[in-house]
Scaffold this active site. Structure first.
Site, PDB file in Angstrom:
ATOM      1  N   LYS A 215       0.830  -1.216   0.000  1.00 38.97           N
ATOM      2  CA  LYS A 215       0.000   0.000   0.000  1.00 38.97           C
ATOM      3  C   LYS A 215       0.864   1.267   0.000  1.00 38.97           C
ATOM      4  O   LYS A 215       0.616   2.217  -0.754  1.00 38.97           O
ATOM      5  CB  LYS A 215      -0.916  -0.018   1.227  1.00 38.97           C
ATOM      6  CG  LYS A 215      -1.582   1.293   1.548  1.00 38.97           C
ATOM      7  CD  LYS A 215      -2.556   1.716   0.469  1.00 38.97           C
ATOM      8  CE  LYS A 215      -2.905   3.174   0.599  1.00 38.97           C
ATOM      9  NZ  LYS A 215      -4.298   3.464   0.494  1.00 38.97           N
ATOM     10  N   CYS A 269      -3.210  10.962   1.741  1.00 34.73           N
ATOM     11  CA  CYS A 269      -2.565   9.678   1.408  1.00 34.73           C
ATOM     12  C   CYS A 269      -1.217   9.899   0.736  1.00 34.73           C
ATOM     13  O   CYS A 269      -0.175   9.566   1.279  1.00 34.73           O
ATOM     14  CB  CYS A 269      -3.461   8.881   0.471  1.00 34.73           C
ATOM     15  SG  CYS A 269      -5.118   8.712   1.112  1.00 34.73           S
TER      16      CYS A 269
HETATM   17  N1  SAJ Z   1      -2.111  14.981  -8.797  1.00 34.42           N
HETATM   18  C1  SAJ Z   1      -1.362  15.725  -9.691  1.00 34.42           C
HETATM   19  N2  SAJ Z   1      -1.128  15.227 -10.950  1.00 34.42           N
HETATM   20  C2  SAJ Z   1      -1.633  14.015 -11.329  1.00 34.42           C
HETATM   21  C3  SAJ Z   1      -2.390  13.255 -10.410  1.00 34.42           C
HETATM   22  C4  SAJ Z   1      -2.617  13.764  -9.152  1.00 34.42           C
HETATM   23  O1  SAJ Z   1      -0.891  16.819  -9.380  1.00 34.42           O
HETATM   24  O2  SAJ Z   1      -1.409  13.644 -12.484  1.00 34.42           O
HETATM   25  C5  SAJ Z   1      -2.347  15.494  -7.439  1.00 34.42           C
HETATM   26  C6  SAJ Z   1      -3.817  15.725  -7.131  1.00 34.42           C
HETATM   27  O3  SAJ Z   1      -4.255  16.964  -7.578  1.00 34.42           O
HETATM   28  C7  SAJ Z   1      -3.823  15.605  -5.607  1.00 34.42           C
HETATM   29  C8  SAJ Z   1      -2.755  14.549  -5.348  1.00 34.42           C
HETATM   30  O4  SAJ Z   1      -1.954  14.507  -6.510  1.00 34.42           O
HETATM   31  O5  SAJ Z   1      -3.432  16.813  -4.993  1.00 34.42           O
HETATM   32  C9  SAJ Z   1      -3.265  13.176  -5.033  1.00 34.42           C
HETATM   33  O6  SAJ Z   1      -4.397  12.870  -5.839  1.00 34.42           O
HETATM   34  P1  SAJ Z   1      -4.646  11.425  -6.487  1.00 34.42           P
HETATM   35  O7  SAJ Z   1      -5.901  11.507  -7.264  1.00 34.42           O
HETATM   36  O8  SAJ Z   1      -3.442  10.977  -7.193  1.00 34.42           O
HETATM   37  O9  SAJ Z   1      -4.781  10.445  -5.261  1.00 34.42           O
HETATM   38  P2  SAJ Z   1      -5.616  10.441  -3.888  1.00 34.42           P
HETATM   39  O10 SAJ Z   1      -4.716  10.938  -2.801  1.00 34.42           O
HETATM   40  O11 SAJ Z   1      -6.935  11.082  -4.005  1.00 34.42           O
HETATM   41  O12 SAJ Z   1      -5.846   8.858  -3.702  1.00 34.42           O
HETATM   42  C10 SAJ Z   1      -4.709   8.017  -3.654  1.00 34.42           C
HETATM   43  C11 SAJ Z   1      -4.904   6.847  -4.621  1.00 34.42           C
HETATM   44  N3  SAJ Z   1      -3.655   6.119  -4.779  1.00 34.42           N
HETATM   45  C12 SAJ Z   1      -3.141   5.853  -6.015  1.00 34.42           C
HETATM   46  O13 SAJ Z   1      -3.677   6.214  -7.035  1.00 34.42           O
HETATM   47  C13 SAJ Z   1      -1.882   5.052  -6.036  1.00 34.42           C
HETATM   48  C14 SAJ Z   1      -6.008   5.930  -4.080  1.00 34.42           C
HETATM   49  O14 SAJ Z   1      -6.133   4.774  -4.889  1.00 34.42           O
HETATM   50  C15 SAJ Z   1      -5.676   5.522  -2.634  1.00 34.42           C
HETATM   51  O15 SAJ Z   1      -6.683   4.678  -2.088  1.00 34.42           O
HETATM   52  C16 SAJ Z   1      -5.614   6.778  -1.813  1.00 34.42           C
HETATM   53  O16 SAJ Z   1      -4.527   7.568  -2.316  1.00 34.42           O
HETATM   54  C17 SAJ Z   1      -5.381   6.393  -0.363  1.00 34.42           C
HETATM   55  O17 SAJ Z   1      -6.350   6.479   0.429  1.00 34.42           O
HETATM   56  O18 SAJ Z   1      -4.285   5.940  -0.032  1.00 34.42           O
END
Ligand code: SAJ
Length: 420
Positions: A215, A269
């Site tokens: 994880k 996360c």
């Molecule tokens: N972000 C970017 N560029 C991207 C993708 C995301 O800047 O291309 C930023 C987003 O705006 C945000 C942050 O990253 O600020 C995180 O967003 P996210 O959509 O990547 O992820 P989370 O935090 O909402 O959810 C993640 C997910 N993990 C993965 O995709 C590996 C989710 O599946 C997990 O369950 C969750 O963390 C968790 O609870 O751990």
């Protein structure tokens, strides 16, 4: 078969993961009690209402409460299985895992545990924490045997980390594959039997320690990849190149898939979990630490650019669109948007903040008065009318639909690349 083995389920922690999990199991025929220390949250849920913005959550909670299969309480009660879904934050000063909520949740089960019960830790935890739960409960319940030191224990314990994406929680809870790490193989098999009631994805069995690292690795992987995109965007800014255009074109290569640059990485996360790996292996995690630094520096890079533009104007009003950590949710935790706004306000500027999913500013922004710019929560319309500088921080649907004519004559910073 599994349905008969587990009739009652207690879910400890009714937040972004615990509440949907409780509602899904309740709608699949289990008698579910959700436990939360927040009495207001418990009251709301017992009225069939929700305290979280998440598509479709309100409906499944309402259904389960009205048919009697889900109720909430502030104290743990007996059940066949317990799922712990409480926050595991880090300490602000030194990024150490803070297992206070997890251990308090585990300890609260002591008085209600009976032989044959299953405990699943869903919270994201550092390697070794699931075993620590077992050790602690063994101290509290000497009459019961636990799986850290017993092959045929009275209590089964496993780690099965949640992997759901906020904004798509309901679908991902049932469709995603689950990694299940038992403290013994039998702990893993019983946990798989529990999730088989609600999960359509595969249940993949391993050890508890492996599941814990898996994880953390998933979120660190994403953090490192976003850091690459963010570093590239800082380089692009310096070279006068549009970073989103560069990423789009690079991604036409069959083996390249760069993520999207943005204002930084937020949420509870991805901005947190990589530190749990760093804590376990500080001398061997240079790449993971560098990614955290790149992503944490990104909001300040953006605010630096905005402050430079503002310095050229007499008392500019700055509109900041979005406070959430990403699109179409109400979650402000670790949000880079808040860091940007703090920097702007502390730079002496008046900021109009727009966030359609909240009714009041979070305390980090509310406290920003006296001698500094000050932040006001305002409507999108008023912000666009009153601003000299418009900063797009979150790609909420409402912001994507902004008529570009309304930006004419204003200095625009689009941190998500949606208005290009
Ligand atoms: N972000 C970017 N560029 C991207 C993708 C995301 O800047 O291309 C930023 C987003 O705006 C945000 C942050 O990253 O600020 C995180 O967003 P996210 O959509 O990547 O992820 P989370 O935090 O909402 O959810 C993640 C997910 N993990 C993965 O995709 C590996 C989710 O599946 C997990 O369950 C969750 O963390 C968790 O609870 O751990």
């Amino acid at each position: 078969m599994a349905k008969q083995e587990f009739k009652t389920l207690a879910v400890i922690g009714l937040g972004y993961v615990g509440l949907p999990t409780a509602a899904i199991f309740a709608n699949r025929g289990l008698n579910v009690v959700g436990i939360d220390t927040n009495a207001d949250v418990v009251d709301m849920i017992n009225r069939g209402q929700v305290h979280i913005v998440e598509p479709d959550l309100d409906k499944i909670v309402q259904d389960a409460v009205s048919n009697g299969s889900l109720r909430a309480a502030t104290e743990p009660q007996t059940a066949d299985a317990f799922i712990i879904a409480v926050p595991t934050p880090f300490t602000d000063e030194d990024h150490k895992p803070d297992l206070g909520y997890l251990m308090a949740a585990a300890e609260s089960l002591g008085p209600v545990l009976k032989a044959g019960d299953l405990i699943v830790v869903e919270s994201t935890v550092p390697v070794g924490a699931t075993e620590a739960v077992s050790v602690r409960l063994a101290e509290l319940c000497p009459e019961l045997s636990f799986p850290h030191d017993n092959e045929v224990p009275d209590i089964h314990i496993a780690h099965s980390p949640e992997r759901v994406l906020p904004g798509r929680v309901i679908a991902e809870l049932t469709k995603n594959d689950r990694v299940i790490g038992g403290l013994t193989p039998a702990c893993g098999e019983r946990t798989a039997a529990l999730y088989a009631i609600a999960v359509e994805g595969q249940c993949l069995l391993t050890t508890a320690a492996t599941a814990e690292l898996v994880k953390l690795a998933e979120n660190a992987y994403r953090d490192v990849n976003i850091a690459f995109a963010n570093e590239l965007s800082v380089i692009s800014d310096k070279l006068g190149i549009d970073p989103w255009e560069a990423v789009r074109l690079a991604n036409h290569h069959p083996r390249v898939n760069i993520l999207q640059p943005g204002p930084g990485v937020g949420g509870h996360c991805i901005a947190v979990d990589p530190w749990f790996i760093v804590d376990s292996a500080p001398d061997d995690s240079g790449l993971i630490q560098a990614a955290r630094q790149v992503n944490d520096a990104k909001p300040h890079h953006l605010s630096g650019q905005i402050l430079s533009a503002a310095a050229e104007m007499a008392s500019p009003v700055i509109a900041c669109l979005g406070l959430a950590y990403k699109a179409d949710i109400d979650d402000l935790r670790q949000s880079p948007a808040i860091t940007v706004i703090q920097d702007l306000s502390q730079g002496g500027h008046k900021v109009l903040a727009v966030e359609p999913h909240i009714n009041a500013l979070p305390h980090e922004l509310d406290d920003l008065d006296g001698g500094i710019g000050g932040v006001t929560l305002t409507s999108l319309d008023d912000a666009l009318n009153g601003a000299d500088i418009v900063v797009l921080l979150v790609d909420h649907k409402a912001f994507k639909e902004v008529d570009q004519d309304r930006l004419a004559g204003k200095t625009v910073f689009d941190a998500r690349g949606i208005w290009r």
